[in-house]
Design an enzyme around this catalytic site. Structure first.
Site, PDB file in Angstrom:
ATOM      1  N   ASP A 100      35.483-119.178   1.537  1.00  0.00           N
ATOM      2  CA  ASP A 100      34.545-120.110   0.919  1.00  0.00           C
ATOM      3  C   ASP A 100      34.964-120.429  -0.497  1.00  0.00           C
ATOM      4  O   ASP A 100      36.016-120.031  -0.958  1.00  0.00           O
ATOM      5  CB  ASP A 100      33.104-119.608   1.012  1.00  0.00           C
ATOM      6  CG  ASP A 100      32.981-118.160   0.631  1.00  0.00           C
ATOM      7  OD1 ASP A 100      33.495-117.799  -0.444  1.00  0.00           O
ATOM      8  OD2 ASP A 100      32.377-117.391   1.416  1.00  0.00           O
ATOM      9  N   LYS A 137      29.864-123.340   1.112  1.00  0.00           N
ATOM     10  CA  LYS A 137      28.896-122.431   0.526  1.00  0.00           C
ATOM     11  C   LYS A 137      28.636-122.718  -0.932  1.00  0.00           C
ATOM     12  O   LYS A 137      27.966-121.955  -1.599  1.00  0.00           O
ATOM     13  CB  LYS A 137      29.320-120.945   0.670  1.00  0.00           C
ATOM     14  CG  LYS A 137      29.076-120.379   2.051  1.00  0.00           C
ATOM     15  CD  LYS A 137      27.629-119.977   2.196  1.00  0.00           C
ATOM     16  CE  LYS A 137      27.471-118.846   3.192  1.00  0.00           C
ATOM     17  NZ  LYS A 137      27.248-117.589   2.625  1.00  0.00           N
ATOM     18  N   MET A 152      23.617-116.035  -9.573  1.00  0.00           N
ATOM     19  CA  MET A 152      23.038-117.302  -9.121  1.00  0.00           C
ATOM     20  C   MET A 152      21.828-117.698  -9.946  1.00  0.00           C
ATOM     21  O   MET A 152      20.907-118.322  -9.447  1.00  0.00           O
ATOM     22  CB  MET A 152      22.622-117.187  -7.636  1.00  0.00           C
ATOM     23  CG  MET A 152      23.758-116.733  -6.774  1.00  0.00           C
ATOM     24  SD  MET A 152      23.311-116.442  -5.063  1.00  0.00           S
ATOM     25  CE  MET A 152      22.795-114.726  -5.110  1.00  0.00           C
TER      26      MET A 152
END
Ligand code: SAH
Length: 508
Positions: free
Chosen positions: A38, A60, A175
Protein backbone atom coordinates in the site's frame (compact mmCIF):
# COMPACT_ATOMS: atom_id res chain seq x y z
CA UNK A 1 12.38 -21.37 0.94
CA UNK A 2 11.47 -24.92 1.89
CA UNK A 3 8.05 -26.30 0.90
CA UNK A 4 6.99 -26.15 4.54
CA UNK A 5 7.78 -22.40 4.65
CA UNK A 6 4.87 -20.04 5.29
CA UNK A 7 2.92 -19.01 2.25
CA UNK A 8 2.15 -15.47 3.36
CA UNK A 9 4.58 -13.07 4.94
CA UNK A 10 3.15 -10.03 6.67
CA UNK A 11 6.19 -7.81 6.30
CA UNK A 12 6.79 -4.47 7.96
CA UNK A 13 8.22 -2.13 5.31
CA UNK A 14 9.42 0.37 7.89
CA UNK A 15 8.34 3.99 8.04
CA UNK A 16 9.38 5.31 4.64
CA UNK A 17 13.17 5.44 4.46
CA UNK A 18 13.84 2.30 2.39
CA UNK A 19 16.92 1.60 4.50
CA UNK A 20 14.73 0.92 7.50
CA UNK A 21 13.29 -2.42 6.36
CA UNK A 22 14.67 -5.51 8.11
CA UNK A 23 16.95 -8.09 6.54
CA UNK A 24 14.25 -10.67 6.98
CA UNK A 25 11.84 -8.41 5.14
CA UNK A 26 14.20 -8.19 2.16
CA UNK A 27 14.68 -11.99 2.17
CA UNK A 28 10.92 -12.44 2.00
CA UNK A 29 10.58 -9.94 -0.84
CA UNK A 30 13.31 -11.72 -2.78
CA UNK A 31 11.32 -14.96 -2.52
CA UNK A 32 7.94 -13.46 -3.39
CA UNK A 33 5.70 -14.55 -6.25
CA UNK A 34 3.19 -11.87 -5.32
CA UNK A 35 3.71 -8.58 -3.44
CA UNK A 36 0.65 -6.80 -2.10
CA UNK A 37 1.57 -3.29 -0.94
CA UNK A 38 0.00 0.00 0.00
CA UNK A 39 0.95 3.62 -0.21
CA UNK A 40 2.90 3.86 3.02
CA UNK A 41 5.38 1.17 1.93
CA UNK A 42 8.35 2.77 0.14
CA UNK A 43 8.01 1.95 -3.58
CA UNK A 44 11.79 1.50 -3.83
CA UNK A 45 11.42 -1.66 -1.77
CA UNK A 46 9.64 -3.40 -4.65
CA UNK A 47 13.02 -3.63 -6.34
CA UNK A 48 13.91 -6.42 -3.97
CA UNK A 49 11.17 -8.62 -5.42
CA UNK A 50 11.97 -10.78 -8.46
CA UNK A 51 11.32 -9.02 -11.76
CA UNK A 52 8.58 -11.52 -12.60
CA UNK A 53 6.73 -11.20 -9.31
CA UNK A 54 3.19 -9.87 -9.44
CA UNK A 55 2.91 -6.48 -7.77
CA UNK A 56 -0.50 -5.46 -6.51
CA UNK A 57 -1.16 -1.97 -5.17
CA UNK A 58 -4.03 -1.88 -2.73
CA UNK A 59 -4.01 1.82 -1.99
CA UNK A 60 -5.26 2.78 1.42
CA UNK A 61 -4.56 6.46 1.22
CA UNK A 62 -7.36 8.30 2.99
CA UNK A 63 -10.21 8.45 0.51
CA UNK A 64 -8.52 6.14 -2.00
CA UNK A 65 -9.52 2.72 -0.79
CA UNK A 66 -8.42 0.91 -3.89
CA UNK A 67 -9.43 -2.36 -2.24
CA UNK A 68 -11.48 -2.76 0.91
CA UNK A 69 -9.93 -4.59 3.84
CA UNK A 70 -12.19 -7.59 3.17
CA UNK A 71 -11.03 -7.62 -0.46
CA UNK A 72 -7.38 -7.47 0.63
CA UNK A 73 -7.94 -10.38 3.01
CA UNK A 74 -9.57 -12.37 0.22
CA UNK A 75 -6.78 -11.52 -2.20
CA UNK A 76 -4.12 -12.82 0.21
CA UNK A 77 -6.01 -16.06 0.79
CA UNK A 78 -6.72 -16.60 -2.90
CA UNK A 79 -3.16 -15.95 -4.09
CA UNK A 80 -1.74 -18.17 -1.32
CA UNK A 81 -4.17 -20.99 -2.15
CA UNK A 82 -2.95 -20.86 -5.73
CA UNK A 83 0.44 -21.88 -4.35
CA UNK A 84 2.18 -18.51 -4.40
CA UNK A 85 4.60 -17.12 -1.87
CA UNK A 86 2.83 -13.90 -0.97
CA UNK A 87 4.40 -10.88 0.69
CA UNK A 88 1.98 -8.44 2.24
CA UNK A 89 4.15 -5.35 2.55
CA UNK A 90 2.80 -2.90 5.08
CA UNK A 91 4.03 0.51 6.20
CA UNK A 92 5.81 0.58 9.55
CA UNK A 93 5.07 -2.50 11.64
CA UNK A 94 2.30 -4.81 10.43
CA UNK A 95 0.79 -5.20 13.88
CA UNK A 96 0.79 -1.52 14.85
CA UNK A 97 -2.43 0.15 13.66
CA UNK A 98 -2.07 -1.39 10.25
CA UNK A 99 -4.89 -3.91 10.35
CA UNK A 100 -2.24 -6.61 10.04
CA UNK A 101 -3.99 -8.39 12.88
CA UNK A 102 -7.13 -8.68 10.76
CA UNK A 103 -5.15 -9.99 7.81
CA UNK A 104 -3.48 -12.60 10.02
CA UNK A 105 -6.87 -13.63 11.38
CA UNK A 106 -8.20 -14.10 7.85
CA UNK A 107 -5.18 -16.29 7.03
CA UNK A 108 -5.59 -18.28 10.24
CA UNK A 109 -9.30 -18.78 9.49
CA UNK A 110 -8.41 -20.03 6.01
CA UNK A 111 -5.81 -22.38 7.44
CA UNK A 112 -2.98 -20.65 5.57
CA UNK A 113 0.46 -20.60 7.15
CA UNK A 114 1.96 -17.16 7.67
CA UNK A 115 4.92 -15.39 9.22
CA UNK A 116 4.95 -11.91 10.69
CA UNK A 117 8.07 -9.88 10.01
CA UNK A 118 8.01 -6.91 12.37
CA UNK A 119 8.99 -3.51 11.02
CA UNK A 120 10.21 -0.21 12.38
CA UNK A 121 7.00 1.56 13.22
CA UNK A 122 6.58 5.16 12.17
CA UNK A 123 5.60 5.93 15.76
CA UNK A 124 9.22 5.40 16.76
CA UNK A 125 11.02 6.29 13.53
CA UNK A 126 9.31 9.56 12.57
CA UNK A 127 9.95 11.16 15.98
CA UNK A 128 13.54 9.83 15.83
CA UNK A 129 14.08 11.54 12.45
CA UNK A 130 12.49 14.69 13.87
CA UNK A 131 15.02 14.67 16.72
CA UNK A 132 12.51 13.61 19.37
CA UNK A 133 13.48 10.70 21.65
CA UNK A 134 10.23 9.14 22.86
CA UNK A 135 11.62 8.54 26.31
CA UNK A 136 14.20 10.39 28.30
CA UNK A 137 15.39 9.67 31.81
CA UNK A 138 14.80 13.21 33.01
CA UNK A 139 11.47 13.73 31.27
CA UNK A 140 9.27 10.67 31.02
CA UNK A 141 9.04 7.00 31.85
CA UNK A 142 5.88 6.14 29.90
CA UNK A 143 4.86 6.19 26.23
CA UNK A 144 1.50 5.50 24.62
CA UNK A 145 0.62 4.84 20.96
CA UNK A 146 -2.91 6.02 20.26
CA UNK A 147 -5.05 5.99 17.15
CA UNK A 148 -6.16 9.50 16.33
CA UNK A 149 -9.02 8.23 14.19
CA UNK A 150 -11.32 8.27 17.13
CA UNK A 151 -13.23 11.45 17.67
CA UNK A 152 -12.73 12.28 21.37
CA UNK A 153 -16.17 13.85 21.47
CA UNK A 154 -17.82 10.58 20.59
CA UNK A 155 -19.49 9.31 23.77
CA UNK A 156 -18.54 5.75 22.89
CA UNK A 157 -14.86 6.65 22.36
CA UNK A 158 -12.75 3.66 23.35
CA UNK A 159 -9.98 5.92 24.62
CA UNK A 160 -9.63 6.77 28.30
CA UNK A 161 -8.76 10.44 27.79
CA UNK A 162 -8.35 11.19 31.48
CA UNK A 163 -5.78 8.39 31.81
CA UNK A 164 -3.92 9.56 28.68
CA UNK A 165 -3.97 13.21 29.67
CA UNK A 166 -2.57 12.76 33.15
CA UNK A 167 -1.12 9.26 33.37
CA UNK A 168 1.27 9.03 30.41
CA UNK A 169 4.43 11.05 29.67
CA UNK A 170 4.79 10.82 25.88
CA UNK A 171 1.78 10.35 23.61
CA UNK A 172 2.04 9.43 19.94
CA UNK A 173 -1.12 9.74 17.85
CA UNK A 174 -1.45 8.01 14.48
CA UNK A 175 -3.71 9.41 11.78
CA UNK A 176 -4.47 12.44 13.89
CA UNK A 177 -4.37 15.29 11.37
CA UNK A 178 -8.10 15.87 10.97
CA UNK A 179 -8.85 15.16 14.61
CA UNK A 180 -5.91 17.15 15.98
CA UNK A 181 -8.02 20.06 17.29
CA UNK A 182 -10.29 17.61 19.11
CA UNK A 183 -7.33 15.60 20.45
CA UNK A 184 -5.62 18.71 21.82
CA UNK A 185 -8.73 20.04 23.49
CA UNK A 186 -9.65 16.63 24.92
CA UNK A 187 -6.19 16.37 26.52
CA UNK A 188 -6.39 19.91 27.89
CA UNK A 189 -9.98 19.33 29.01
CA UNK A 190 -8.86 16.27 30.93
CA UNK A 191 -6.14 18.15 32.76
CA UNK A 192 -2.99 18.15 30.58
CA UNK A 193 -1.03 21.43 30.80
CA UNK A 194 -1.83 23.49 27.65
CA UNK A 195 1.83 24.49 27.52
CA UNK A 196 2.93 20.87 26.97
CA UNK A 197 5.16 20.79 23.86
CA UNK A 198 3.71 19.05 20.83
CA UNK A 199 4.91 18.22 17.32
CA UNK A 200 3.36 17.02 14.08
CA UNK A 201 5.66 15.00 11.82
CA UNK A 202 4.58 14.64 8.20
CA UNK A 203 6.06 11.86 6.02
CA UNK A 204 8.68 11.10 8.65
CA UNK A 205 12.01 9.52 7.59
CA UNK A 206 11.52 10.54 3.96
CA UNK A 207 12.99 13.52 2.12
CA UNK A 208 9.50 15.02 2.29
CA UNK A 209 9.55 15.08 6.09
CA UNK A 210 8.14 18.24 7.61
CA UNK A 211 7.78 18.95 11.30
CA UNK A 212 5.62 21.57 12.95
CA UNK A 213 6.06 22.22 16.65
CA UNK A 214 4.10 24.15 19.24
CA UNK A 215 2.19 23.52 22.43
CA UNK A 216 -1.01 21.63 23.06
CA UNK A 217 -2.71 25.01 23.07
CA UNK A 218 -1.60 26.06 19.59
CA UNK A 219 -0.40 22.95 17.71
CA UNK A 220 -3.69 22.43 15.87
CA UNK A 221 -3.69 25.98 14.57
CA UNK A 222 -0.02 25.84 13.62
CA UNK A 223 -0.50 22.56 11.78
CA UNK A 224 -3.48 24.04 9.95
CA UNK A 225 -1.51 27.12 8.96
CA UNK A 226 1.38 24.99 7.75
CA UNK A 227 -1.07 22.93 5.70
CA UNK A 228 0.04 19.62 7.21
CA UNK A 229 -1.68 16.66 5.59
CA UNK A 230 -1.58 12.92 6.20
CA UNK A 231 0.39 10.84 6.74
CA UNK A 232 1.47 12.48 9.95
CA UNK A 233 2.01 11.61 13.57
CA UNK A 234 1.37 13.83 16.54
CA UNK A 235 3.80 13.68 19.45
CA UNK A 236 2.84 15.23 22.77
CA UNK A 237 5.16 15.50 25.76
CA UNK A 238 8.16 17.23 27.28
CA UNK A 239 10.50 15.19 25.06
CA UNK A 240 9.48 17.36 22.09
CA UNK A 241 11.71 20.10 23.57
CA UNK A 242 14.80 18.02 22.77
CA UNK A 243 14.22 18.50 19.05
CA UNK A 244 15.73 21.93 19.20
CA UNK A 245 19.11 20.32 19.86
CA UNK A 246 18.65 16.89 18.32
CA UNK A 247 17.07 17.70 14.95
CA UNK A 248 19.73 15.91 12.92
CA UNK A 249 17.81 14.84 9.83
CA UNK A 250 16.18 18.03 8.65
CA UNK A 251 19.49 19.85 9.14
CA UNK A 252 21.35 17.78 6.56
CA UNK A 253 22.96 20.00 3.94
CA UNK A 254 20.81 18.88 0.99
CA UNK A 255 17.65 18.26 3.01
CA UNK A 256 14.54 19.04 1.00
CA UNK A 257 16.41 19.50 -2.31
CA UNK A 258 14.79 17.57 -5.14
CA UNK A 259 17.46 16.32 -7.48
CA UNK A 260 17.10 14.44 -10.76
CA UNK A 261 19.79 11.83 -11.41
CA UNK A 262 20.24 10.84 -15.04
CA UNK A 263 23.04 8.28 -15.02
CA UNK A 264 22.68 4.78 -16.44
CA UNK A 265 20.62 2.46 -14.29
CA UNK A 266 23.69 0.41 -13.37
CA UNK A 267 25.38 3.50 -11.96
CA UNK A 268 22.57 5.77 -10.93
CA UNK A 269 22.30 4.48 -7.41
CA UNK A 270 25.83 5.40 -6.40
CA UNK A 271 25.27 9.11 -7.03
CA UNK A 272 21.69 8.96 -5.76
CA UNK A 273 22.83 7.22 -2.59
CA UNK A 274 25.41 9.87 -1.86
CA UNK A 275 22.96 12.70 -2.47
CA UNK A 276 20.27 10.98 -0.40
CA UNK A 277 22.68 10.52 2.48
CA UNK A 278 23.09 14.28 2.47
CA UNK A 279 19.33 14.70 2.70
CA UNK A 280 18.34 15.19 -0.95
CA UNK A 281 15.26 13.65 -2.48
CA UNK A 282 16.44 11.96 -5.65
CA UNK A 283 14.34 11.20 -8.69
CA UNK A 284 16.19 8.55 -10.63
CA UNK A 285 15.59 9.08 -14.32
CA UNK A 286 18.22 7.07 -16.14
CA UNK A 287 18.67 8.69 -19.55
CA UNK A 288 21.21 6.25 -20.89
CA UNK A 289 22.02 2.61 -20.72
CA UNK A 290 25.27 0.85 -21.27
CA UNK A 291 25.13 -1.88 -23.92
CA UNK A 292 27.66 -4.22 -25.49
CA UNK A 293 29.14 -3.16 -28.83
CA UNK A 294 27.36 -4.27 -31.94
CA UNK A 295 30.35 -6.43 -32.74
CA UNK A 296 32.89 -7.68 -30.22
CA UNK A 297 35.29 -8.61 -33.06
CA UNK A 298 37.58 -5.56 -32.89
CA UNK A 299 37.86 -5.71 -29.09
CA UNK A 300 38.55 -9.44 -29.21
CA UNK A 301 41.23 -8.94 -31.85
CA UNK A 302 42.81 -6.18 -29.79
CA UNK A 303 42.85 -8.45 -26.76
CA UNK A 304 44.43 -11.24 -28.79
CA UNK A 305 47.14 -8.77 -29.80
CA UNK A 306 47.97 -7.56 -26.26
CA UNK A 307 51.44 -9.07 -26.40
CA UNK A 308 52.26 -6.54 -29.12
CA UNK A 309 50.63 -3.63 -27.29
CA UNK A 310 52.48 -1.03 -25.22
CA UNK A 311 49.64 0.85 -23.52
CA UNK A 312 45.97 0.37 -22.75
CA UNK A 313 44.13 3.59 -21.97
CA UNK A 314 40.89 3.18 -20.04
CA UNK A 315 38.55 6.17 -20.16
CA UNK A 316 35.71 4.83 -18.02
CA UNK A 317 34.67 2.20 -15.53
CA UNK A 318 32.53 0.65 -18.26
CA UNK A 319 35.54 0.38 -20.54
CA UNK A 320 37.37 -1.57 -17.82
CA UNK A 321 34.40 -3.87 -17.27
CA UNK A 322 33.81 -4.72 -20.91
CA UNK A 323 37.55 -5.18 -21.51
CA UNK A 324 37.87 -7.69 -18.69
CA UNK A 325 34.60 -9.42 -19.62
CA UNK A 326 36.01 -10.14 -23.06
CA UNK A 327 39.42 -11.06 -21.70
CA UNK A 328 37.76 -13.64 -19.47
CA UNK A 329 35.45 -14.80 -22.25
CA UNK A 330 38.63 -15.62 -24.18
CA UNK A 331 39.72 -17.81 -21.28
CA UNK A 332 42.45 -15.38 -20.23
CA UNK A 333 43.10 -13.16 -17.23
CA UNK A 334 45.06 -10.09 -16.15
CA UNK A 335 48.36 -11.81 -16.94
CA UNK A 336 47.57 -11.01 -20.57
CA UNK A 337 48.47 -7.45 -19.58
CA UNK A 338 51.93 -8.39 -18.31
CA UNK A 339 54.32 -5.92 -19.85
CA UNK A 340 51.51 -3.64 -21.01
CA UNK A 341 51.24 -0.25 -19.35
CA UNK A 342 47.85 0.97 -18.19
CA UNK A 343 46.42 4.49 -18.06
CA UNK A 344 43.16 5.46 -16.37
CA UNK A 345 41.34 8.72 -17.02
CA UNK A 346 40.44 9.26 -13.38
CA UNK A 347 40.38 7.73 -9.91
CA UNK A 348 37.13 5.79 -10.37
CA UNK A 349 38.46 4.12 -13.51
CA UNK A 350 41.80 3.45 -11.79
CA UNK A 351 39.99 1.94 -8.80
CA UNK A 352 37.99 -0.38 -11.06
CA UNK A 353 41.15 -1.42 -12.88
CA UNK A 354 42.62 -2.31 -9.50
CA UNK A 355 39.59 -4.17 -8.17
CA UNK A 356 38.66 -5.91 -11.39
CA UNK A 357 42.07 -6.78 -12.75
CA UNK A 358 44.40 -6.26 -9.81
CA UNK A 359 46.23 -3.74 -11.96
CA UNK A 360 47.75 -0.52 -10.77
CA UNK A 361 47.52 2.31 -13.29
CA UNK A 362 50.83 3.62 -14.58
CA UNK A 363 49.28 6.94 -15.49
CA UNK A 364 46.34 8.89 -14.05
CA UNK A 365 46.19 12.55 -15.14
CA UNK A 366 45.76 15.50 -12.80
CA UNK A 367 42.35 16.36 -14.15
CA UNK A 368 40.09 13.73 -15.53
CA UNK A 369 39.44 14.41 -19.16
CA UNK A 370 40.84 13.41 -22.50
CA UNK A 371 42.95 16.60 -22.83
CA UNK A 372 44.64 15.87 -19.51
CA UNK A 373 45.45 12.32 -20.60
CA UNK A 374 47.10 13.80 -23.66
CA UNK A 375 49.12 16.19 -21.47
CA UNK A 376 50.21 13.37 -19.17
CA UNK A 377 51.40 11.35 -22.17
CA UNK A 378 53.72 14.15 -23.22
CA UNK A 379 56.14 12.84 -20.58
CA UNK A 380 56.06 9.33 -22.11
CA UNK A 381 57.94 8.15 -25.17
CA UNK A 382 55.12 7.36 -27.58
CA UNK A 383 56.77 7.24 -30.99
CA UNK A 384 55.90 3.93 -32.59
CA UNK A 385 54.21 2.65 -29.43
CA UNK A 386 50.95 0.73 -29.82
CA UNK A 387 48.20 2.29 -27.71
CA UNK A 388 44.91 0.45 -27.29
CA UNK A 389 41.87 2.58 -26.56
CA UNK A 390 38.86 0.42 -25.61
CA UNK A 391 35.97 2.85 -25.18
CA UNK A 392 32.45 3.82 -26.12
CA UNK A 393 31.39 4.21 -29.70
CA UNK A 394 31.11 7.86 -30.59
CA UNK A 395 33.51 9.13 -27.91
CA UNK A 396 35.29 12.44 -28.56
CA UNK A 397 38.08 12.18 -31.12
CA UNK A 398 40.63 14.33 -29.28
CA UNK A 399 42.41 11.49 -27.49
CA UNK A 400 43.18 9.23 -30.48
CA UNK A 401 43.99 12.24 -32.64
CA UNK A 402 46.49 13.77 -30.21
CA UNK A 403 48.13 10.47 -29.29
CA UNK A 404 48.58 9.73 -32.97
CA UNK A 405 50.07 13.19 -33.41
CA UNK A 406 52.67 12.22 -30.79
CA UNK A 407 53.63 9.27 -32.92
CA UNK A 408 51.61 6.52 -31.25
CA UNK A 409 49.96 3.77 -33.24
CA UNK A 410 46.45 4.13 -31.86
CA UNK A 411 44.01 1.24 -31.96
CA UNK A 412 40.64 2.57 -30.97
CA UNK A 413 38.10 -0.20 -30.49
CA UNK A 414 34.48 -0.12 -29.49
CA UNK A 415 34.17 -1.75 -26.05
CA UNK A 416 30.57 -0.73 -25.34
CA UNK A 417 27.83 1.57 -26.45
CA UNK A 418 25.88 4.29 -24.68
CA UNK A 419 22.27 4.04 -25.77
CA UNK A 420 19.20 6.04 -24.81
CA UNK A 421 17.27 4.40 -21.99
CA UNK A 422 13.54 4.23 -22.67
CA UNK A 423 12.69 5.61 -19.23
CA UNK A 424 9.04 6.50 -18.70
CA UNK A 425 9.19 10.28 -18.35
CA UNK A 426 5.72 10.70 -16.79
CA UNK A 427 6.89 11.34 -13.25
CA UNK A 428 9.73 13.58 -14.40
CA UNK A 429 7.37 15.66 -16.50
CA UNK A 430 4.84 15.88 -13.67
CA UNK A 431 7.52 17.13 -11.30
CA UNK A 432 8.86 19.64 -13.78
CA UNK A 433 5.32 20.92 -14.31
CA UNK A 434 4.91 21.37 -10.56
CA UNK A 435 8.28 23.16 -10.47
CA UNK A 436 9.29 20.45 -8.01
CA UNK A 437 12.81 19.92 -9.32
CA UNK A 438 15.65 21.89 -7.73
CA UNK A 439 18.57 20.46 -9.69
CA UNK A 440 19.31 18.05 -12.56
CA UNK A 441 22.62 16.21 -12.54
CA UNK A 442 24.53 15.22 -15.66
CA UNK A 443 27.53 12.95 -15.57
CA UNK A 444 28.32 12.93 -19.29
CA UNK A 445 27.32 14.63 -22.50
CA UNK A 446 25.28 11.59 -23.47
CA UNK A 447 23.18 11.93 -20.32
CA UNK A 448 22.38 15.51 -21.41
CA UNK A 449 21.29 14.65 -24.94
CA UNK A 450 19.34 11.54 -24.06
CA UNK A 451 17.72 13.26 -21.08
CA UNK A 452 16.45 16.00 -23.37
CA UNK A 453 15.10 13.33 -25.72
CA UNK A 454 12.93 12.04 -22.87
CA UNK A 455 10.93 15.29 -22.95
CA UNK A 456 8.44 16.20 -25.66
CA UNK A 457 10.33 18.63 -27.95
CA UNK A 458 7.55 21.20 -28.03
CA UNK A 459 7.47 21.50 -24.23
CA UNK A 460 11.15 20.99 -23.45
CA UNK A 461 12.07 24.63 -23.15
CA UNK A 462 9.13 25.55 -20.93
CA UNK A 463 9.57 22.54 -18.67
CA UNK A 464 13.26 23.21 -18.13
CA UNK A 465 13.12 27.00 -17.94
CA UNK A 466 15.03 28.16 -14.88
CA UNK A 467 15.80 24.65 -13.63
CA UNK A 468 19.49 24.63 -12.69
CA UNK A 469 21.70 21.72 -13.59
CA UNK A 470 24.93 20.30 -12.22
CA UNK A 471 27.57 18.91 -14.59
CA UNK A 472 30.46 16.63 -13.84
CA UNK A 473 32.95 18.59 -15.94
CA UNK A 474 33.47 21.21 -18.64
CA UNK A 475 32.61 19.00 -21.61
CA UNK A 476 29.30 17.97 -20.10
CA UNK A 477 28.63 21.57 -19.07
CA UNK A 478 29.34 22.77 -22.59
CA UNK A 479 26.86 20.24 -24.01
CA UNK A 480 24.27 21.36 -21.47
CA UNK A 481 24.81 25.06 -22.24
CA UNK A 482 24.55 24.48 -25.94
CA UNK A 483 21.25 22.76 -25.28
CA UNK A 484 20.07 25.91 -23.54
CA UNK A 485 20.25 24.55 -20.00
CA UNK A 486 21.18 26.68 -17.00
CA UNK A 487 24.44 25.27 -15.65
CA UNK A 488 24.61 26.25 -11.99
CA UNK A 489 27.18 23.72 -10.83
CA UNK A 490 30.31 22.57 -12.61
CA UNK A 491 32.48 20.13 -10.71
CA UNK A 492 36.10 21.24 -10.60
CA UNK A 493 37.11 17.62 -10.03
CA UNK A 494 35.53 15.45 -12.68
CA UNK A 495 34.43 12.62 -10.45
CA UNK A 496 31.24 11.69 -8.65
CA UNK A 497 32.82 12.86 -5.37
CA UNK A 498 33.76 16.11 -7.06
CA UNK A 499 30.25 16.56 -8.38
CA UNK A 500 28.74 15.93 -4.95
CA UNK A 501 31.16 18.38 -3.34
CA UNK A 502 30.26 21.04 -5.91
CA UNK A 503 26.54 20.46 -5.33
CA UNK A 504 27.10 20.87 -1.59
CA UNK A 505 28.90 24.17 -2.16
CA UNK A 506 26.04 25.33 -4.41
CA UNK A 507 23.42 24.38 -1.83
CA UNK A 508 25.28 26.25 0.90
N1 SAH B 1 1.67 0.17 10.71
C1 SAH B 1 2.06 1.56 10.55
C2 SAH B 1 0.92 2.51 10.85
C3 SAH B 1 -0.23 2.38 9.91
S1 SAH B 1 -1.54 3.49 10.28
C4 SAH B 1 3.28 1.84 11.42
O1 SAH B 1 3.68 1.02 12.22
O2 SAH B 1 3.88 2.90 11.24
C5 SAH B 1 -1.17 4.82 9.21
C6 SAH B 1 -0.73 6.02 10.00
O3 SAH B 1 0.63 5.84 10.39
C7 SAH B 1 -0.70 7.31 9.23
O4 SAH B 1 -1.96 7.89 9.16
C8 SAH B 1 0.25 8.13 10.05
O5 SAH B 1 -0.36 8.61 11.21
C9 SAH B 1 1.25 7.09 10.46
N2 SAH B 1 2.42 7.05 9.59
C10 SAH B 1 2.86 6.03 8.83
N3 SAH B 1 4.00 6.34 8.19
C11 SAH B 1 4.29 7.60 8.57
C12 SAH B 1 5.36 8.49 8.28
N4 SAH B 1 6.35 8.16 7.43
N5 SAH B 1 5.36 9.71 8.84
C13 SAH B 1 4.37 10.08 9.68
N6 SAH B 1 3.34 9.29 10.00
C14 SAH B 1 3.30 8.06 9.46
Amino acid sequence: MTPAAPLVYLVGAGPGDPGLITRRGIECLAAADVVVYDYLAAPELLRHAPAGAERIYVGKRAGDHTLSQAEINRLLVERARAGNTVVRLKGGDPFVFGRGGEEAEALADAGIAFEVVPGVTSAVAAPAYAGIPLSHRRLTATIAFVTGHEDPDKPESGIDWAALACGIGTLVFFMGVKTLPAIASALIGHGRDPQTPAAVVHWGTTPRQRTVTGTLADIAERARQAGVRPPALVVVGEVVRLRERLNWFERRPLFGRRIVVTRAREQVSDLARRLSALGAECLETPAIRIAPPEDFGPLDEAIAALAATDWVVFTSVNGVDFFFDRLEAAGRDARALAGVKAAAIGPATAARLKSRGGIRSDLVPETFRAEAVVEAFRREPLAGRVVLLPRAAGARPVLPRELAAMGAVVREVEAYRTLPEPTDPAELIARLEERAVDLITFTSSSTVTHFLDLLPPARREALLAGVPCACIGPITAETARRAGLAVAVEAPRYTIEGLVAAILAWAA
